[in-house]
Scaffold this active site. Structure first.
Site, mmCIF file in Angstrom:
data_model
loop_
_atom_site.group_PDB
_atom_site.id
_atom_site.type_symbol
_atom_site.label_atom_id
_atom_site.label_comp_id
_atom_site.label_asym_id
_atom_site.label_seq_id
_atom_site.Cartn_x
_atom_site.Cartn_y
_atom_site.Cartn_z
ATOM 1 C CG ASN A 72 -1.859 1.194 1.246
ATOM 2 O OD1 ASN A 72 -1.472 2.293 0.857
ATOM 3 N ND2 ASN A 72 -3.087 0.996 1.697
ATOM 4 C CD GLU A 126 -4.949 4.190 0.988
ATOM 5 O OE1 GLU A 126 -5.490 5.301 0.920
ATOM 6 O OE2 GLU A 126 -4.453 3.735 2.020
ATOM 7 C CG ASP A 167 -4.591 -2.152 3.332
ATOM 8 O OD1 ASP A 167 -4.954 -2.884 4.273
ATOM 9 O OD2 ASP A 167 -4.522 -0.904 3.418
ATOM 10 C CG ASN A 209 -7.870 -1.564 5.762
ATOM 11 O OD1 ASN A 209 -6.969 -1.122 6.472
ATOM 12 N ND2 ASN A 209 -8.268 -0.952 4.666
ATOM 13 C CG ASP A 250 -0.434 -4.163 4.062
ATOM 14 O OD1 ASP A 250 -1.026 -3.591 3.135
ATOM 15 O OD2 ASP A 250 -0.194 -3.623 5.169
ATOM 16 C CG ASP A 263 0.063 4.740 6.063
ATOM 17 O OD1 ASP A 263 0.209 4.438 4.857
ATOM 18 O OD2 ASP A 263 -1.029 5.059 6.553
ATOM 19 C CG HIS A 264 0.232 0.188 4.446
ATOM 20 N ND1 HIS A 264 -0.604 -0.849 4.819
ATOM 21 C CD2 HIS A 264 -0.528 1.312 4.504
ATOM 22 C CE1 HIS A 264 -1.807 -0.365 5.098
ATOM 23 N NE2 HIS A 264 -1.792 0.939 4.912
#
Length: 256
Positions: free
Chosen positions: A7, A34, A146, A148, A217, A246-247
């Site tokens: 991501n 994203e 991802d 989530n 992930d 942030d991943h």
DNA sequence: ATGGTTGCGAAGCAA
């Protein structure tokens, strides 16, 4: 064969880091989420210069999923289909080097009592249906992205602190297990049993340096691929340095 | 502690 997922939190903002990572990690296939870039603005030339053919499914501002492959890209599918509300651009599939590759971005869900949470569960259910319609468990299939969803408590820094919140609820985990029950293996987890191995850390409050993250992930492999998987890695180093996502990227290596 | 940070786009929303 090395298959990765990342991501990137805007491919436009992250392009230097993605180019750098492709250069040293040398994945054969990279699934991105994203991308936040419309198809017309996708940096196809920059990735082509590194040897990767690409496909993007994005409408610009939010979401967006892509696949970069140096093993070819055929039979591209954007989204679940024309009659299915996919809640934005969250799935793209293609065949790369004989493997049916899916790059997915599961809806975040926000608060558990929200309509977004219900939509997240519905999206996971739709993914299960889609995979069942378009693939067989005996095919070489990877669902990467991802999710989530943190599959187990050991995929979270402190289960008590996030208890009852999205990403860790039983209905989300159950939806993930339903997908696995079709015939998919969380190969990273089957190789490494320990806790503390995360792929996402909130930008805020120094969470990365406090080791407050989650493993959300995932690369789910069908059995013919899972039995070829000998190594997997979450590249924490890619979460460090200048302007990181942030991943962190995650990859699996498959024997020939 | 309801904070904190980043991206997009130009204020506020999403994550």
């Amino acid at each position: 064969m090395r298959i990765a997922t990342w991501n990137v939190n805007s491919l436009t903002a992250r392009l230097p880091r993605v180019e750098e990572w492709l250069g040293y990690a040398q994945p054969d296939v990279l699934c991105m989420q994203e991308t936040k870039v419309a198809d017309g603005a996708f940096p196809a030339m920059a990735l082509s210069a590194l040897g990767y053919e690409t496909v993007n499914h994005g409408d610009g501002r939010w979401n967006g999923v892509a696949i970069a492959s140096r093993l070819g890209v055929t039979d591209v599918q954007h989204g679940f289909g024309p009659d299915v509300d996919e809640q934005g651009c969250r799935l793209v599939a293609a065949t790369c080097g004989g493997v049916r590759v899916h790059s997915i971005y599961v809806p975040n869900g926000r608060a558990v009592d929200s309509e977004f949470y219900k939509a997240k569960l519905a999206w996971l259910d739709e993914l299960r249906r889609f995979v069942d319609l378009t693939c067989a468990p005996s095919d070489p299939v990877v669902i990467a992205g991802d999710f989530n969803v943190a599959p187990e408590d050991k995929d979270v820094w402190d289960p008590a602190e996030v208890s009852g919140a999205t990403h860790v609820t039983e209905p989300e985990r159950s939806a993930l297990r339903a997908l696995e029950d079709w015939g998919l293996v969380d190969s990273f987890r089957s190789l490494y049993d320990q806790d503390g191995l995360y792929s996402w850390w909130d930008y805020r409050a120094g969470n990365f340096h406090k080791h407050k993250g989650m493993r959300i992930d995932l690369l789910l492999l069908s059995e013919p691929l899972a039995r070829r998987c000998r190594y997997a890695l979450i590249d924490r180093n890619a979460r460090k340095g200048r302007q990181p996502s942030d991943h962190a990227p995650v990859f699996v290596d498959l024997d020939d």
